[in-house]
Design a protein around this motif. Structure first.
Motif, PDB file in Angstrom:
ATOM      1  N   ALA A 167      10.188 112.280  42.965  1.00 54.85           N
ATOM      2  CA  ALA A 167      11.134 111.449  43.725  1.00 54.85           C
ATOM      3  C   ALA A 167      10.371 110.343  44.456  1.00 54.85           C
ATOM      4  CB  ALA A 167      11.915 112.293  44.721  1.00 54.85           C
ATOM      5  N   TYR A 168      10.980 109.157  44.495  1.00 53.81           N
ATOM      6  CA  TYR A 168      10.444 108.008  45.214  1.00 53.81           C
ATOM      7  C   TYR A 168      11.442 107.571  46.285  1.00 53.81           C
ATOM      8  CZ  TYR A 168       7.262 107.222  41.205  1.00 53.81           C
ATOM      9  OH  TYR A 168       6.318 107.335  40.213  1.00 53.81           O
ATOM     10  N   ARG A 169      10.938 106.921  47.310  1.00 55.74           N
ATOM     11  CA  ARG A 169      11.814 106.189  48.211  1.00 55.74           C
ATOM     12  C   ARG A 169      12.179 104.855  47.541  1.00 55.74           C
ATOM     13  NH1 ARG A 169      10.365 105.478  54.224  1.00 55.74           N
ATOM     14  NH2 ARG A 169       8.501 104.429  53.442  1.00 55.74           N
ATOM     15  N   PRO A 170      13.281 104.208  47.987  1.00 51.84           N
ATOM     16  CA  PRO A 170      13.710 102.972  47.317  1.00 51.84           C
ATOM     17  C   PRO A 170      12.659 101.864  47.366  1.00 51.84           C
ATOM     18  CG  PRO A 170      15.473 103.836  48.686  1.00 51.84           C
ATOM     19  CD  PRO A 170      14.250 104.648  49.007  1.00 51.84           C
ATOM     20  N   LEU A 171      12.557 101.124  46.269  1.00 56.16           N
ATOM     21  CA  LEU A 171      11.775  99.892  46.221  1.00 56.16           C
ATOM     22  C   LEU A 171      12.580  98.788  46.909  1.00 56.16           C
ATOM     23  CD1 LEU A 171       9.923  98.437  43.159  1.00 56.16           C
ATOM     24  CD2 LEU A 171      11.570  97.019  44.369  1.00 56.16           C
ATOM     25  N   ARG A 172      11.904  97.935  47.688  1.00 56.38           N
ATOM     26  CA  ARG A 172      12.599  96.847  48.364  1.00 56.38           C
ATOM     27  C   ARG A 172      11.779  95.565  48.275  1.00 56.38           C
ATOM     28  NH1 ARG A 172      14.015  97.600  54.168  1.00 56.38           N
ATOM     29  NH2 ARG A 172      15.720  96.201  53.677  1.00 56.38           N
ATOM     30  N   LEU A 173      12.485  94.431  48.168  1.00 58.54           N
ATOM     31  CA  LEU A 173      11.833  93.126  48.126  1.00 58.54           C
ATOM     32  C   LEU A 173      12.816  92.084  48.628  1.00 58.54           C
ATOM     33  CD1 LEU A 173       9.448  91.277  47.262  1.00 58.54           C
ATOM     34  CD2 LEU A 173      10.541  91.120  45.010  1.00 58.54           C
ATOM     35  N   GLY A 174      12.350  91.176  49.501  1.00 61.68           N
ATOM     36  CA  GLY A 174      13.256  90.156  49.999  1.00 61.68           C
ATOM     37  C   GLY A 174      12.573  89.125  50.867  1.00 61.68           C
ATOM     38  N   LEU A 175      13.373  88.189  51.357  1.00 62.47           N
ATOM     39  CA  LEU A 175      12.919  87.108  52.225  1.00 62.47           C
ATOM     40  C   LEU A 175      13.653  87.206  53.557  1.00 62.47           C
ATOM     41  CD1 LEU A 175      13.146  84.172  49.646  1.00 62.47           C
ATOM     42  CD2 LEU A 175      11.089  85.456  50.274  1.00 62.47           C
ATOM     43  N   ASN A 176      12.968  86.842  54.636  1.00 59.35           N
ATOM     44  CA  ASN A 176      13.621  86.794  55.946  1.00 59.35           C
ATOM     45  C   ASN A 176      13.097  85.588  56.721  1.00 59.35           C
ATOM     46  OD1 ASN A 176      11.057  87.630  56.690  1.00 59.35           O
ATOM     47  ND2 ASN A 176      11.681  89.725  57.103  1.00 59.35           N
ATOM     48  N   ALA A 177      13.801  85.267  57.794  1.00 61.17           N
ATOM     49  CA  ALA A 177      13.435  84.102  58.603  1.00 61.17           C
ATOM     50  C   ALA A 177      13.865  84.320  60.040  1.00 61.17           C
ATOM     51  CB  ALA A 177      14.076  82.829  58.041  1.00 61.17           C
ATOM     52  N   THR A 178      13.228  83.579  60.937  1.00 63.29           N
ATOM     53  CA  THR A 178      13.600  83.555  62.353  1.00 63.29           C
ATOM     54  C   THR A 178      13.672  82.101  62.800  1.00 63.29           C
ATOM     55  OG1 THR A 178      12.514  85.678  62.803  1.00 63.29           O
ATOM     56  CG2 THR A 178      12.964  84.253  64.689  1.00 63.29           C
ATOM     57  N   TYR A 179      14.845  81.687  63.256  1.00 62.36           N
ATOM     58  CA  TYR A 179      15.042  80.319  63.732  1.00 62.36           C
ATOM     59  C   TYR A 179      15.345  80.366  65.222  1.00 62.36           C
ATOM     60  CZ  TYR A 179      16.994  75.630  64.302  1.00 62.36           C
ATOM     61  OH  TYR A 179      17.244  74.348  64.725  1.00 62.36           O
ATOM     62  N   MET A 180      14.575  79.606  65.999  1.00 64.16           N
ATOM     63  CA  MET A 180      14.720  79.579  67.457  1.00 64.16           C
ATOM     64  C   MET A 180      15.044  78.151  67.892  1.00 64.16           C
ATOM     65  SD  MET A 180      11.371  81.981  68.165  1.00 64.16           S
ATOM     66  CE  MET A 180      10.484  81.140  66.837  1.00 64.16           C
ATOM     67  N   PRO A 207      18.193  85.475  59.498  1.00 60.92           N
ATOM     68  CA  PRO A 207      18.787  85.832  58.204  1.00 60.92           C
ATOM     69  C   PRO A 207      17.796  86.618  57.347  1.00 60.92           C
ATOM     70  CG  PRO A 207      18.021  83.576  58.153  1.00 60.92           C
ATOM     71  CD  PRO A 207      17.706  84.091  59.537  1.00 60.92           C
ATOM     72  N   GLN A 208      18.345  87.379  56.413  1.00 58.31           N
ATOM     73  CA  GLN A 208      17.527  88.171  55.489  1.00 58.31           C
ATOM     74  C   GLN A 208      18.296  88.373  54.198  1.00 58.31           C
ATOM     75  OE1 GLN A 208      15.802  91.907  57.006  1.00 58.31           O
ATOM     76  NE2 GLN A 208      16.574  92.919  55.164  1.00 58.31           N
ATOM     77  N   LEU A 218      22.288  89.133  58.716  1.00 57.81           N
ATOM     78  CA  LEU A 218      22.293  87.930  59.539  1.00 57.81           C
ATOM     79  C   LEU A 218      22.531  88.379  60.979  1.00 57.81           C
ATOM     80  CD1 LEU A 218      22.200  84.870  59.911  1.00 57.81           C
ATOM     81  CD2 LEU A 218      24.676  84.822  59.497  1.00 57.81           C
ATOM     82  N   ASP A 219      21.518  88.202  61.829  1.00 50.84           N
ATOM     83  CA  ASP A 219      21.585  88.659  63.215  1.00 50.84           C
ATOM     84  C   ASP A 219      21.294  87.516  64.177  1.00 50.84           C
ATOM     85  OD1 ASP A 219      21.873  91.768  63.265  1.00 50.84           O
ATOM     86  OD2 ASP A 219      20.386  91.374  61.697  1.00 50.84           O
ATOM     87  N   LEU A 220      21.983  87.551  65.288  1.00 57.40           N
ATOM     88  CA  LEU A 220      21.743  86.613  66.381  1.00 57.40           C
ATOM     89  C   LEU A 220      21.319  87.419  67.596  1.00 57.40           C
ATOM     90  CD1 LEU A 220      23.838  83.536  67.393  1.00 57.40           C
ATOM     91  CD2 LEU A 220      23.145  85.177  69.145  1.00 57.40           C
ATOM     92  N   GLY A 278      25.537  90.936  64.617  1.00 58.72           N
ATOM     93  CA  GLY A 278      25.111  90.637  63.261  1.00 58.72           C
ATOM     94  C   GLY A 278      25.985  91.299  62.227  1.00 58.72           C
ATOM     95  N   THR A 279      25.719  90.937  60.990  1.00 57.85           N
ATOM     96  CA  THR A 279      26.404  91.528  59.848  1.00 57.85           C
ATOM     97  C   THR A 279      25.355  91.803  58.775  1.00 57.85           C
ATOM     98  OG1 THR A 279      28.195  91.216  58.241  1.00 57.85           O
ATOM     99  CG2 THR A 279      26.911  89.280  58.818  1.00 57.85           C
ATOM    100  N   ALA A 280      25.588  92.837  57.963  1.00 56.02           N
ATOM    101  CA  ALA A 280      24.563  93.216  56.995  1.00 56.02           C
ATOM    102  C   ALA A 280      25.156  94.085  55.894  1.00 56.02           C
ATOM    103  CB  ALA A 280      23.426  93.976  57.691  1.00 56.02           C
ATOM    104  N   TYR A 281      24.421  94.151  54.779  1.00 56.98           N
ATOM    105  CA  TYR A 281      24.659  95.148  53.739  1.00 56.98           C
ATOM    106  C   TYR A 281      23.324  95.815  53.481  1.00 56.98           C
ATOM    107  CZ  TYR A 281      25.907  97.350  49.311  1.00 56.98           C
ATOM    108  OH  TYR A 281      26.123  98.259  48.313  1.00 56.98           O
ATOM    109  N   GLN A 282      23.156  97.041  53.983  1.00 56.42           N
ATOM    110  CA  GLN A 282      21.908  97.780  53.868  1.00 56.42           C
ATOM    111  C   GLN A 282      22.230  99.236  53.577  1.00 56.42           C
ATOM    112  OE1 GLN A 282      20.380  96.783  57.771  1.00 56.42           O
ATOM    113  NE2 GLN A 282      19.057  95.177  56.969  1.00 56.42           N
TER     114      GLN A 282
END
Length: 421
Positions: A307-320, A330-331, A352-354, A368-372
């Motif tokens: 058994a493995y844990r899920p593989l994950r890959l993505g992009l995220n950012a922080t805007y101030m 956002p992610q 997407l979090d503020l 925020g809102t998300a699908y995780q």
């Protein structure tokens, strides 16, 4: 360690047979910010439970009316689904500076998902024509992991870098399981329904004594070193850079390297049947029917499953846009459950979090809102940071599809405490 392992197994069993949060996910970004404390000890608890169609408001009524035709009409095309996610984490961090941060953690993480095809609800709403036959499918899977690892975070050539090697031990694993049901009518008034599913449950310990001899977890002979030696390994990596004024962006990934192993298997067949010989007998009280359901005796064997844990890959950012007191994060990415296997499950992820911080970061708020973890969330939370003590809380409206998440068809909660200086 043995007592902690027993507690973990108890939690695992409860999670599997029961059918996230921005604070706890890999890839939440913000690697270039200054640490809040030099040393801290923390505890997090994160739970999400969601479904696709029904909320508490549908049942908490004085006069409950069940409209099967409306339920079938409103049911999503992929049918009714349930999703559950829980993570309990204990961690310690040492932040010498922005360029040297080190942490260790242990956690128990449980996930499960269950789905019934829309055919069942169409059948309940419309019934069957004489001589017609219909089938209904259901699928489900679950897993529980005990994780322990360490993280190292630094800044190299203006890149924030965080590396997290994790040793994970699978405690319970239920592979994707399919159940099939059929119902048939004949011109003679016969109605026959049958359903069955073969269920395999892989465990880290031999469950025979617990299930058959009714022994408690405390009385089981648990070999902690043997269980822990069956763990696997994955590596998480996060990168972030300031690309222009007040805008940071980067990537995150979790790569499964070595699988964990479960050496015990318990199997059974779950079944149900219904037989109606004279449906027209309802008109003159002469009808008769039989029905039964149950499961076969469990069989136990020693069989290794990887058994493995899920593989994950993505992009995220922080805007101030106005400084550190307001952050927009956002992610977007994807995940693969059961990677490197024939029953792998691919799904996209986003968030997407503020975040708003006031009065020297004492008062902090987030929406925020998300699908995780295959659950849609709309969340809001706050934290009080008095440096020596920080308290975090968050609540979520959830659903296994997007429309359901707006109808209060599920809920999530996150609480956390950090202490340090």
């Amino acid at each position: 360690m043995k007592k902690f392992l027993k507690t973990s197994i108890i939690f695992s069993l409860l999670s599997v047979f029961a059918f996230s949060s921005a604070y706890a996910e890999v890839g939440d970004g913000d690697l270039l910010s200054k640490p809040k404390r030099i040393f801290e000890f923390g505890v997090d608890s994160d739970t999400v439970f969601a479904n696709s169609s029904f909320g508490l408001q549908d049942f908490l009524k004085k006069n409950l009316v069940i409209d099967l035709q409306k339920i079938a009409k409103d049911m999503p095309k992929d049918g009714f689904s349930l999703g559950f996610h829980n993570k309990e984490t204990v961690f310690t961090n040492l932040n010498v500076s922005s360029r040297f941060r080190f942490g260790i953690f242990t956690e128990v993480e449980a996930n499960s998902h269950f789905n019934i095809s829309k055919d069942l609800f169409d059948l309940l709403a419309d019934g069957l024509r004489v001589g017609e036959s219909k089938t209904v499918d259901a699928t489900g899977y679950a897993d529980v992991f005990f994780n322990m690892g360490a993280s190292f975070q630094t800044i190299i050539n203006n890149y924030g870098v965080k590396i997290t090697p994790t040793y994970f031990v699978p405690l319970v694993y239920v592979p994707k399981t399919k159940a099939s049901a059929s119902i048939t009518t004949t011109e003679n008034g016969l109605i026959k329904g049958e359903a069955e599913a073969n269920v395999d449950i892989y465990t880290a310990v031999n469950m025979h004594d617990f299930m058959e001899d009714k022994k408690t977890i405390d009385n089981l002979d648990l070999n902690a070193s043997r269980i822990l030696s069956n763990g696997g390994f994955d590596l998480s990596l996060e990168l972030e850079r300031n690309w222009f004024h007040n805008f940071n962006a980067g990537l995150y990934t979790r790569i499964p390297v070595l699988p964990g192993k479960l050496n015990y298997k318990m199997s059974t067949r779950v079944w149900a049947n219904f037989y109606e010989a004279n449906v027209l007998g309802y008109l003159d009280n002469t009808e008769s029917h039989t029905s039964d359901h149950g499961h076969d005796d469990f069989t136990y064997s020693e069989e290794t499953h990887k058994a493995y844990r899920p593989l994950r890959l993505g992009l995220n950012a922080t805007y101030m846009p106005f400084g550190n007191w307001l952050k927009i994060q956002p992610q977007v990415g994807f995940a693969v459950r059961n990677p490197y296997s024939s029953d792998s499950i691919f799904y996209m992820e986003y968030a997407l979090d503020l975040r708003l911080s006031l009065l020297w970061r004492i008062f902090n708020f987030n929406v925020g809102t998300a699908y995780q973890n295959q659950v849609f969330q709309h969340r809001a939370g706050f934290s009080l940071n008095f440096r020596a003590v920080e308290i975090l809380a968050q609540a979520s409206l959830c659903g296994t599809n997007l429309p359901a998440s707006f109808k209060r068809d599920g809920y999530g909660a996150f609480v956390g405490v950090r202490m340090g200086f």
